[in-house]
Each structure stands twice: as structure tokens, then as C-alpha cells.
Motif scaffolding. Structure first.
Motif, PDB file in Angstrom:
ATOM      1  N   ARG A   1     -13.722   8.039   3.308  1.00 23.84           N
ATOM      2  CA  ARG A   1     -14.556   7.945   2.115  1.00 23.84           C
ATOM      3  C   ARG A   1     -15.014   6.512   1.846  1.00 23.84           C
ATOM      4  O   ARG A   1     -16.196   6.276   1.629  1.00 23.84           O
ATOM      5  CB  ARG A   1     -13.816   8.498   0.898  1.00 23.84           C
ATOM      6  N   SER A   2     -14.090   5.570   1.845  1.00 26.64           N
ATOM      7  CA  SER A   2     -14.454   4.171   1.624  1.00 26.64           C
ATOM      8  C   SER A   2     -13.481   3.290   2.409  1.00 26.64           C
ATOM      9  O   SER A   2     -12.586   2.672   1.849  1.00 26.64           O
ATOM     10  CB  SER A   2     -14.406   3.831   0.129  1.00 26.64           C
TER      11      SER A   2
ATOM     12  N   GLY B   1      -2.407   3.115  21.197  1.00 23.82           N
ATOM     13  CA  GLY B   1      -3.255   4.299  21.208  1.00 23.82           C
ATOM     14  C   GLY B   1      -3.482   4.948  19.864  1.00 23.82           C
ATOM     15  O   GLY B   1      -4.153   5.989  19.779  1.00 23.82           O
ATOM     16  N   ARG B   2      -2.960   4.353  18.796  1.00 27.32           N
ATOM     17  CA  ARG B   2      -3.191   4.882  17.455  1.00 27.32           C
ATOM     18  C   ARG B   2      -4.175   3.984  16.704  1.00 27.32           C
ATOM     19  O   ARG B   2      -4.085   2.757  16.768  1.00 27.32           O
ATOM     20  CB  ARG B   2      -1.894   4.983  16.666  1.00 27.32           C
ATOM     21  N   ILE B   3      -5.067   4.614  15.978  1.00 27.57           N
ATOM     22  CA  ILE B   3      -6.033   3.902  15.158  1.00 27.57           C
ATOM     23  C   ILE B   3      -5.635   4.107  13.699  1.00 27.57           C
ATOM     24  O   ILE B   3      -5.616   5.231  13.200  1.00 27.57           O
ATOM     25  CB  ILE B   3      -7.456   4.436  15.403  1.00 27.57           C
ATOM     26  N   TYR B   4      -5.287   3.009  13.033  1.00 29.00           N
ATOM     27  CA  TYR B   4      -4.892   3.052  11.630  1.00 29.00           C
ATOM     28  C   TYR B   4      -6.062   2.543  10.784  1.00 29.00           C
ATOM     29  O   TYR B   4      -6.553   1.436  10.994  1.00 29.00           O
ATOM     30  CB  TYR B   4      -3.669   2.176  11.364  1.00 29.00           C
ATOM     31  N   VAL B   5      -6.506   3.348   9.819  1.00 28.84           N
ATOM     32  CA  VAL B   5      -7.633   2.971   8.964  1.00 28.84           C
ATOM     33  C   VAL B   5      -7.198   3.055   7.502  1.00 28.84           C
ATOM     34  O   VAL B   5      -6.684   4.096   7.057  1.00 28.84           O
ATOM     35  CB  VAL B   5      -8.845   3.886   9.197  1.00 28.84           C
ATOM     36  N   VAL B   6      -7.425   1.969   6.760  1.00 26.30           N
ATOM     37  CA  VAL B   6      -7.203   2.014   5.315  1.00 26.30           C
ATOM     38  C   VAL B   6      -8.421   2.666   4.676  1.00 26.30           C
ATOM     39  O   VAL B   6      -9.538   2.152   4.785  1.00 26.30           O
ATOM     40  CB  VAL B   6      -7.003   0.605   4.729  1.00 26.30           C
ATOM     41  N   ASP B   7      -8.212   3.796   4.038  1.00 26.07           N
ATOM     42  CA  ASP B   7      -9.288   4.482   3.324  1.00 26.07           C
ATOM     43  C   ASP B   7      -9.034   4.303   1.832  1.00 26.07           C
ATOM     44  O   ASP B   7      -8.347   5.106   1.193  1.00 26.07           O
ATOM     45  CB  ASP B   7      -9.326   5.963   3.694  1.00 26.07           C
ATOM     46  N   ALA B   8      -9.604   3.210   1.286  1.00 28.13           N
ATOM     47  CA  ALA B   8      -9.382   2.919  -0.132  1.00 28.13           C
ATOM     48  C   ALA B   8      -9.912   4.040  -1.009  1.00 28.13           C
ATOM     49  O   ALA B   8      -9.380   4.290  -2.097  1.00 28.13           O
ATOM     50  CB  ALA B   8     -10.045   1.593  -0.504  1.00 28.13           C
ATOM     51  N   GLY B   9     -10.954   4.733  -0.535  1.00 27.16           N
ATOM     52  CA  GLY B   9     -11.528   5.818  -1.330  1.00 27.16           C
ATOM     53  C   GLY B   9     -10.565   6.949  -1.586  1.00 27.16           C
ATOM     54  O   GLY B   9     -10.673   7.647  -2.604  1.00 27.16           O
TER      55      GLY B   9
ATOM     56  N   ARG C   1      -7.162   6.222  -1.214  1.00 25.39           N
ATOM     57  CA  ARG C   1      -5.914   5.482  -1.453  1.00 25.39           C
ATOM     58  C   ARG C   1      -4.842   5.877  -0.437  1.00 25.39           C
ATOM     59  O   ARG C   1      -3.683   6.096  -0.770  1.00 25.39           O
ATOM     60  CB  ARG C   1      -5.425   5.702  -2.891  1.00 25.39           C
ATOM     61  N   GLN C   2      -5.264   5.914   0.836  1.00 31.03           N
ATOM     62  CA  GLN C   2      -4.374   6.314   1.921  1.00 31.03           C
ATOM     63  C   GLN C   2      -4.626   5.461   3.157  1.00 31.03           C
ATOM     64  O   GLN C   2      -5.652   4.790   3.277  1.00 31.03           O
ATOM     65  CB  GLN C   2      -4.623   7.781   2.313  1.00 31.03           C
ATOM     66  N   VAL C   3      -3.679   5.537   4.086  1.00 28.44           N
ATOM     67  CA  VAL C   3      -3.903   5.116   5.461  1.00 28.44           C
ATOM     68  C   VAL C   3      -4.045   6.378   6.297  1.00 28.44           C
ATOM     69  O   VAL C   3      -3.232   7.306   6.176  1.00 28.44           O
ATOM     70  CB  VAL C   3      -2.744   4.252   5.991  1.00 28.44           C
TER      71      VAL C   3
ATOM     72  N   ALA D   1       3.614   6.356  -1.936  1.00 28.13           N
ATOM     73  CA  ALA D   1       4.201   7.109  -3.046  1.00 28.13           C
ATOM     74  C   ALA D   1       5.712   6.964  -3.124  1.00 28.13           C
ATOM     75  O   ALA D   1       6.293   7.037  -4.214  1.00 28.13           O
ATOM     76  CB  ALA D   1       3.820   8.583  -2.928  1.00 28.13           C
ATOM     77  N   ASP D   2       6.375   6.748  -1.972  1.00 30.56           N
ATOM     78  CA  ASP D   2       7.835   6.640  -1.968  1.00 30.56           C
ATOM     79  C   ASP D   2       8.331   5.222  -2.230  1.00 30.56           C
ATOM     80  O   ASP D   2       9.542   4.986  -2.261  1.00 30.56           O
ATOM     81  CB  ASP D   2       8.381   7.112  -0.617  1.00 30.56           C
ATOM     82  N   SER D   3       7.414   4.273  -2.420  1.00 30.35           N
ATOM     83  CA  SER D   3       7.829   2.894  -2.668  1.00 30.35           C
ATOM     84  C   SER D   3       8.194   2.701  -4.131  1.00 30.35           C
ATOM     85  O   SER D   3       7.780   3.483  -4.992  1.00 30.35           O
ATOM     86  CB  SER D   3       6.684   1.941  -2.306  1.00 30.35           C
ATOM     87  N   PRO D   4       8.962   1.653  -4.450  1.00 29.38           N
ATOM     88  CA  PRO D   4       9.303   1.395  -5.860  1.00 29.38           C
ATOM     89  C   PRO D   4       8.079   1.174  -6.730  1.00 29.38           C
ATOM     90  O   PRO D   4       8.103   1.466  -7.928  1.00 29.38           O
ATOM     91  CB  PRO D   4      10.171   0.135  -5.778  1.00 29.38           C
ATOM     92  N   GLY D   5       6.993   0.650  -6.139  1.00 31.59           N
ATOM     93  CA  GLY D   5       5.778   0.416  -6.910  1.00 31.59           C
ATOM     94  C   GLY D   5       4.874   1.622  -7.009  1.00 31.59           C
ATOM     95  O   GLY D   5       3.809   1.553  -7.634  1.00 31.59           O
ATOM     96  N   GLY D   6       5.253   2.734  -6.389  1.00 29.82           N
ATOM     97  CA  GLY D   6       4.440   3.928  -6.421  1.00 29.82           C
ATOM     98  C   GLY D   6       3.281   3.864  -5.437  1.00 29.82           C
ATOM     99  O   GLY D   6       3.197   2.957  -4.602  1.00 29.82           O
ATOM    100  N   GLY D   7       2.391   4.839  -5.520  1.00 28.21           N
ATOM    101  CA  GLY D   7       1.285   4.939  -4.583  1.00 28.21           C
ATOM    102  C   GLY D   7       0.343   3.751  -4.631  1.00 28.21           C
ATOM    103  O   GLY D   7       0.343   2.954  -5.570  1.00 28.21           O
ATOM    104  N   PHE D   8      -0.477   3.638  -3.605  1.00 28.40           N
ATOM    105  CA  PHE D   8      -1.447   2.556  -3.545  1.00 28.40           C
ATOM    106  C   PHE D   8      -2.362   2.591  -4.773  1.00 28.40           C
ATOM    107  O   PHE D   8      -2.744   3.652  -5.266  1.00 28.40           O
ATOM    108  CB  PHE D   8      -2.324   2.689  -2.294  1.00 28.40           C
ATOM    109  N   THR D   9      -2.745   1.394  -5.203  1.00 30.60           N
ATOM    110  CA  THR D   9      -3.745   1.267  -6.261  1.00 30.60           C
ATOM    111  C   THR D   9      -5.114   1.008  -5.661  1.00 30.60           C
ATOM    112  O   THR D   9      -6.069   1.743  -5.899  1.00 30.60           O
ATOM    113  CB  THR D   9      -3.371   0.135  -7.234  1.00 30.60           C
TER     114      THR D   9
END
Length: 683
Positions: free
Chosen positions: A532-533, A542-550, A552-554, A570-578
Motif C-alpha cells: 500500500r505505501s 533469498g527473502r525480500i523484506y519490505v516495510v509497508d507503512a500503509g 503498518r507491517q513488514v 504487536a508482541d513488543s512492549p511498545g505495541g504495534g508499529f506506529t
């Protein structure tokens, strides 16, 4: 909408001193240096040092003029736009919080509404707001940027209607950025489509204005729009550094502005409001508001650039939007970079329109690193969009050593308009740079042996190749790509293939070593595999990691573009990505993600399981402020673009701060501890 800074509402003799100390207007489009900087700064310091906050009405016979600093609405979450209703309530769009927050004239919070999502009424990284009316009858129009639509709410947050969606057809949008309202009409800066749309309140399109380009009536990243009393239209054309005006039929009237620090010139105009036969423009990278007559002639500029971290109290740092209260008694200026909105009173009638600032120019060795960096071997490249520069460092030792700079703004093949994406390679040393405004890649050969003894060597970069991404845009999928490629991030795999992250099309384009297009990934029509964004990319085993801020995931893909899985924090002390931004799939077997919205780094294993996190919001060496790109060196150290603090930082893999650096003095853990001991001994 927009805001301005200026001197005026002061106590006692200060008013007369301000009036007597007026700095006259700059010559029209003058390119001379400002000789009155000290006088102007002294006036502003005098104004801002007064603790009295006047509560007065504007003089209806006089144009609005900025007065004394009143209040600061701080600790916002990525504020992008501000508006003021007929009752004097302040509406702020907090993009990373996906909400609209409302404050009273004194800066006290009243209510907020909005949550992340794709359903009607939900928001995704909104970045524009306008208010029609006041009280319970007010309507709030929001650019729901991440969802490529416009939504309308009551002042209490009740969803009324929405329209739009991703696309190029009339009524569709690509990252709409700014909105203005005039009774029955809406005006939207359709940023990703390089155009402006004029609509009815129900979303019916009345007129499409503009297209991509640099000519009259063309745009490159329009960011803000406004109406005047005659319903003429004004547009902030950010990458062309100008304001353009049109009549209501969409016919071009005139344009003014160009790139530069002097009066009438601009560096990324971002916000816009028209009032009292004046056009107020937030001149973002010049850290000021410029005020123009309706024909574009400069009247005055207002604002002084911050010199200290988090400095406020009337000092400006990258203002992006401005709004003036309908009653004319105050104004507000939005500063995304500082997570705040500052409120200013109106100047008293006897205080003339005056320049209270000066052109901003960087001091020697002053660093304004952007969000992008790239690392290979012992070489580190960092982009600085503000000065249109790429810096190259050696990182053999504890402290990175600056060895050369390639700089230059322009449209020639060795210059940049909006640089960002970087990829550095070694043996030989080469730097590939993505220019989003020009939709091109430029490869620079660096005449430097990375194994030679350390020394600074200017003028050692030359253009070796350039790639017009518009050509690839036309050829990919037989011309079925909707928009020109916007190079947002670059990465190479061990086979020499180049991966170009394209935010505008929300795709990753893969090219072989001969720049032949192999495939594009991230375009799953539906489902979680669709991008999305996207903001950053990293490749490992062989893995492609993409940050999809739209979202809020990798998102993880295989080399053929198949989705392997997704993960968040989501499992971190700070919660999910902002607002996740940068990513590095490290050679140590862990994946590191920077979250600009929560000012931290989150560490995962290769499958996306949470391991650790560190960082907090602040300006100390151990803290971060809107961190951007992240890369791991061969010795395991993590290099981070600490964007909000204008510097680079080095951490260990367990989150211990080691070094802060720029072009000037660097600080290490050891040197900082030594300075603290020396200071304690002196006291």
C-alpha cells in the motif's frame, strides 16, 4: 491551510521599539543578502521574550499580521495540517495517530476522533484538513491520504460521507495532501497525480486542473490549495518551488516563485492560506512564512530558524501548514518535524507589516541528514535532501570519517531535485542515487580506493550512467503502469540484481545487472500480499523484506514475488508499529526495523518473531527522533539515520548507543563520559 510568524503584540515600550525597528521589505525577487539580519532577529527576540499573551480581535480594516507567540500545543503524533473554525477551535490532523484532535484557543484538548483502518470513517495517515462553519453544524473535511480518499465528518467526529479511491480517473486520488473549502466547493491537492481536483461536496468532479511537469499549469507534487474571495484558486507546487493561481474554470492566471532563500524564493512550499488580500505560504525548508500580495509580490517574511534542538517559543522549524482564525485574532502554524502546533496572536494595528526574519542558510559543517543511508564494506553514503547532497564516509574506525561530498541542485544529470534512495557499492566505489522528482537513477563513479589511507578528497565523483525511469514506466507491463516510478529505496542482492522500491505505484521493480526489467512484486489484486505505501526494502538469503507503512507491517516475499508472511510489533512492549520506516535484514540473522512514529528500533528473528526493542523520543545521544534508514556494518554495528535530530548514530545489536556523528564533531560513549566527568570536576 497556513500560518505565519511575525512581531507585534508586546508590552509597553516594546511595541514602539518594534514599530521603530521595522525592517523594510526586500526588493522584488532580490538576490541580495539580507544586511538587516541582526536588527530583525533582535526585534523577534524582544517580541518573543515578553510573557504577556494578548487576547485581542484583529482590525477588520488591516491585513492579518503575526504577533507575539501565545501557546504551544506539543507532544502531538506527526501533525500534518491545521484548521480553525468559526468558534476559534483548532483542528489538528495527527497523521501517525490516524485522528483529528480538537483544542480550544488556549491549547486545551477538547476531543479527538479517528482510528486506523480502511472502512468508511476510519483513517490511514491523514494529511489535510479544512473546516466549514462552526459549532455543532461544522463539517470537517479530511484528506485520508493513506486510503487515497476524502472523508467528511461532523465536528464531533460523526462520519457523514466519503469519496475517492486510488486511481487516475476523475474523482480518484493518489495520496491527496491538501484540501480547501468554499461553501459548496471543495479543492483537493491530488499530490500523487500531480493535479488539483475541484469538486462538489458530494464528490462530483467539476474540474481537473494540471498535469505533471514544470510549465504553466503543470505541477510536481502539489501540497496545498486555497480559494480567494473571488474564488480564484491557489496551489503550492512544492517541487517546482512556486505558487500558481487559476480561475474557477481552471484557466491558468499566473505563477511566482523559484528555488532559493531570498524574498519571493522558496524551498518546498507546503502550506497555503489566502486572507485579507494576502497569500500566506509556509516556506518549509526556509523555516519561515512568506506573505505575498495577490499578484505574487513579496510583502514580508516571518520567522527565525531554530538553532537548538526542540527550540520553540515562536521559533520555527520546518513549518508545513498555517491557519488563520476567521475572526482574525490569532493564527496557528503546524510543524510536523517537531510534533507541535504553535499559536500566535495578531499584531496591534499600529504595528506595520514587517520582515522579522532573514534568509536561512546552513552554517559550515551543519548537518541536516535525511532519512536515507546505504552501507557496503567500509563505505557509508548518506543523503541530505535539504542541501541536495550525498556524503560519503569511511567507517573503518570508531568514528565515521567524511571523505567527499557530491552536491548540486538542478535538472542536469549530475544534479538532484528530490534525492532520497541510495545504494553504495565498493571495488570500485560507486553510488546510485534515486531522484523522485525527476523519476530517474544516477550512478556516480567515485575515484577513491577504499583501502588507501584516510583523507578528504573533494571533486572525485563523476556521473557514469543515468536511467530515465519514465522509460521503464512505459515499458513495464506494456505501459500498464499507472504512474511514473518514484524511486523510494534501493537494494541489491548477491546476484547483482537491483530492487527499486516504488512508493507511487506501491511496487518493487526488479532489474538484472544490465537494467533489464525482470518482474515487479507487491501487486496482488487483493489480500495481505498487496503493498500500500512501502518505505524501505532489505534482502537476505533469498527473502525480500519490505516495510509497508500503509499497513503498518513488514511483508516477506520470495524471489519470485510470492508472499511468505507478514509481521508487526504487536508482541513488543511498545505495541504495534506506529509509522515503520527503515529495515535491515542483518548478516547476524536478525531483522531490524525503525519505527519513526514511536521513535524506536524493533529487533526480530528472520521469521518476524519479536526479540527486543530500544529507543525513546528525545534529543539525547541514546534517544531517537523520527529515525529513518538503518544498515548493519560488517563488524555488526548498526548505523541509523536519526532524522529528527539531524545526525547519524551507531548502536550495538543489543541497543547500546556508541556514536553520534555529522559533518562536525562526533561524540562517542567514551568522550561523552569524559566530558561529563570534566564538567562535574569543574563544578
Amino acid at each position: 491551510m497556513g500560518k505565519v510568524l511575525s512581531g507585534g503584540d508586546v508590552c509597553g515600550n516594546a511595541r514602539r521599539q518594534v514599530a521603530a525597528g521595522v525592517v523594510r521589505l526586500y526588493p522584488w525577487r532580490s538576490m541580495q543578502r539580507i544586511s538587516s539580519y541582526c536588527a530583525g532577529l533582535a526585534v523577534l527576540v524582544l517580541i518573543l521574550s515578553c510573557d504577556v499573551v494578548a487576547q485581542q480581535q484583529g482590525d477588520p480594516g488591516q491585513p492579518f499580521r503575526f504577533g507575539a507567540f501565545a501557546i504551544e500545543i506539543a507532544d502531538l503524533n506527526d501533525p500534518k495540517a491545521v484548521a480553525i473554525d468559526g468558534d476559534g477551535l483548532i483542528y489538528i490532523v495527527e497523521s501517525a495517530a490516524h485522528r483529528v484532535s480538537i483544542f480550544d484557543r488556549a491549547g486545551q484538548p477538547l476531543r479527538s476522533w479517528g482510528s486506523f483502518g480502511r472502512q468508511p470513517g476510519e483513517l490511514a495517515f491523514p494529511s489535510g484538513v479544512a473546516v466549514l462553519g462552526s459549532g455543532v453544524d461544522a463539517q470537517v473535511i479530511v484528506c485520508d491520504t493513506g486510503n487515497h480518499r476524502v472523508q467528511v465528518y461532523s465536528s464531533g467526529g460523526r462520519y457523514i460521507r466519503g469519496f475517492g479511491g486510488l486511481g487516475t480517473a476523475p474523482g480518484q486520488f493518489n495520496h491527496p495532501r491538501g484540501v480547501a473549502v468554499d461553501n459548496d466547493l471543495l479543492l483537493v491537492a491530488d499530490q500523487g497525480n500531480d493535479r488539483v481536483q475541484l469538486l462538489n461536496h458530494d464528490g462530483t468532479v467539476l474540474k481537473i486542473i494540471g498535469e505533471s511537469g514544470m510549465g504553466d499549469g503543470q505541477f510536481t507534487r502539489p501540497t496545498a490549495v486555497a480559494f480567494d474571495e473571488q474564488r480564484n484558486i491557489y496551489v503550492a507546487d512544492a517541487d517546482n518551488n512556486r505558487i500558481q493561481s487559476f480561475n474557477l474554470d481552471g484557466a491558468f492566471r499566473e505563477a511566482w516563485g523559484d528555488y532559493g532563500p531570498f524574498a519571493g524564493l522558496m524551498d518546498e512550499p507546503a502550506g497555503l492560506v489566502v486572507r485579507d488580500d494576502r497569500v500566506f505560504v509556509t516556506d518549509s525548508r526556509n523555516h519561515r512564512v512568506q506573505v505575498f500580495q495577490m499578484d505574487g509580490q513579496p510583502v514580508y517574511q516571518w520567522g527565525v530558524h531554530a538553532r537548538l534542538p526542540r527550540e520553540g517559543q515562536g521559533v520555527l522549524h520546518y513549518p508545513v501548514d498555517v491557519a488563520i482564525a476567521p475572526a482574525g485574532d490569532f493564527a496557528a502554524i503546524c510543524e510536523t518535524f517537531e510534533d507541535r502546533v504553535q499559536v500566535f496572536d495578531v499584531a496591534e494595528p499600529e504595528v506595520a507589516e514587517a520582515n522579522a526574519g532573514s534568509p536561512f542558510q546552513s552554517r559550515p559543517n551543519q548537518t541536516h541528514f535525511g532519512t536515507r543511508l546505504s552501507l557496503a564494506g567500509n563505505m557509508l553514503a548518506i543523503a541530505e535532501p535539504e542541501t541536495h547532497s550525498v556524503y560519503l564516509f569511511r567507517i573503518d574506525g570508531e568514528i565515521p570519517i567524511h571523505i567527499t561530498t557530491h552536491t548540486g541542485r538542478g535538472r542536469a544529470t549530475h544534479q538532484f531535485m528530490r534525492l532520497g534512495a541510495l545504494d553504495v557499492t565498493v571495488d570500485p566505489v560507486q553510488v546510485l542515487v534515486g531522484d523522485a522528482a525527476m523519476s530517474r537513477l544516477q550512478q556516480f563513479a567515485v575515484e577513491y580506493d577504499r583501502h588507501e589511507s584516510l583523507r578528504f578528497r573533494p571533486l572525485i565523483t563523476t556521473v557514469s550512467r543515468a536511467f530515465d525511469l519514465n522509460y521503464f514506466s512505459r515499458s513495464i507491463r506494456n505501459g500498464d503502469l499507472h504512474w511514473s516510478i518514484e524511486p523510494t529505496a534501493l537494494e541489491r542482492d548477491t546476484q547483482g540484481r537491483l530492487y527499486v522500491l516504488d512508493r507511487r505505484n506501491a511496487l518493487v521493480h526488479i532489474f538484472d545487472s544490465q537494467m533489464q526489467h525482470v518482474r515487479s512484486i507487491g501487486d496482488t489484486a487483493t489480500g495481505i500480499g498487496r503493498l500500500r505505501s512501502p518505505t524501505d526494502i532489505s534482502i537476505r538469503n533469498g527473502r525480500i523484506y519490505v516495510v509497508d507503512a500503509g499497513d503498518r507491517q513488514v511483508k516477506m516475499y520470495d524471489i519470485a514475488g510470492g508472499l511468505i508472511g507478514t509481521f508487526d510489533a504487536a508482541d513488543s512492549p511498545g505495541g504495534g508499529f506506529t509509522a515503520p520506516f527503515g529495515i535491515e535484514a542483518g548478516m547476524d540473522g536478525f531483522v531490524y526495523v525503525t519505527d519513526a512514529g514511536s521513535h524506536r528500533v524493533v529487533k526480530f528473528d528472520v521469521n518476524g518473531s519479536f526479540v527486543a526493542q530500544w529507543g525513546e523520543k528525545g534529543s539525547d545521544d541514546e534517544q531517537l527522533w523520527k529515525p529513518g534508514g538503518i544498515e548493519q556494518a560488517e563488524d555488526g554495528r548498526l548505523f541509523i539515520a536519526d532524522y529528527g535530530n539531524h545526525r547519524g548514530k551507531i548502536f550495538t545489536t543489543d541497543g547500546q548507543w556508541e556514536v553520534s556523528f555529522g559533518l562536525g564533531k562526533a561524540y562517542t560513549r567514551e568522550s561523552k563520559e569524559r566530558e561529563q566527568k570534566e564538567q562535574e570536576a569543574a563544578e
